[in-house]
Design an enzyme around this catalytic site. Structure first.
Site: not given
Length: 211
Positions: A38, A120, A156, A166
């Site tokens: 992400h 992330e 994602h 993303d």
């Protein structure tokens, strides 16, 4: 750069640990086969602040920035967060389920949170990412492979097409794969079992593979 394995408890000793209430048990702790990449920044397009960690741990002050009003009441987390300088934070044991994927499907399987690890990267769809982040992601990928039977790495956007975008068009999947491969080659003599287990890892190539 070495890739120390995760502990049996699912925590990575190389990461800075933050605990969150936004996690729960996986339906099948042995079923961890997908890595989801992400991007995130809070406020959008601004890097380096504490707000991402605050969001993932339920401590975000929604009055800090007007854009945070839309996040009020949101309960979300990720297993890992990689800063622009390559520092890695961890919020949820990889043995447990983080709340990062939302409504999602991969190769016909829904509820990707059940069987995935979420990472992330500090960034945006149009900012690109730093070499240190790719390197840290490659190291983390190998560390995860040392404990879990990962078979696929997706964005994602690939598991939630039309809903998420993303890590975006500037995420360099090939550079990430080559960084991972270079580390894997370094381990060929010392950890042949890891190299063998990694041979079939499939990386997204920009296709919507959730279909």
């Amino acid at each position: 750069m070495s890739a120390p394995p995760l502990g049996a408890d699912g925590w990575w000793p190389e990461a800075i640990r933050y605990d969150t209430p936004y996690a729960d048990d996986r339906p099948d702790p042995a079923d961890i086969t997908l890595l989801v990449v992400h991007n995130i920044s809070l406020p959008g397009g601004r890097f380096g602040g504490p707000h991402v960690s605050d969001l993932f741990t339920g401590r975000l002050d929604y009055n800090t920035d007007p854009s945070f009003a839309d996040l009020r009441g949101l309960k979300v987390s990720s297993h890992f967060f990689i800063r622009r300088d390559g520092r890695v934070m961890q919020y949820v044991s990889a043995n447990d389920r983080a709340w990062h994927a939302g409504l999602s499907v991969f190769r016909g399987r829904e509820k990707c949170n059940d069987y995935s690890v979420g990472v992330e990267l500090e960034g945006t769809d149009d900012s690109g990412f730093e070499p240190a982040q790719y390197q840290a992601l490659a190291v983390l990928t190998l560390a995860l492979q040392s404990r879990y039977p990962l078979t696929d790495v997706q964005g994602h956007e690939h598991i939630a097409p039309g809903r998420k975008t993303d890590p975006g068009p500037l995420f360099d999947w090939e550079f990430y794969r080559k960084s991972w491969q270079a580390l894997l080659n370094q381990k060929a003599l010392d950890e042949p079992a890891l190299v063998g287990a990694s041979a079939g890892l499939r990386f997204a190539k920009g296709l919507l593979q959730s279909q």
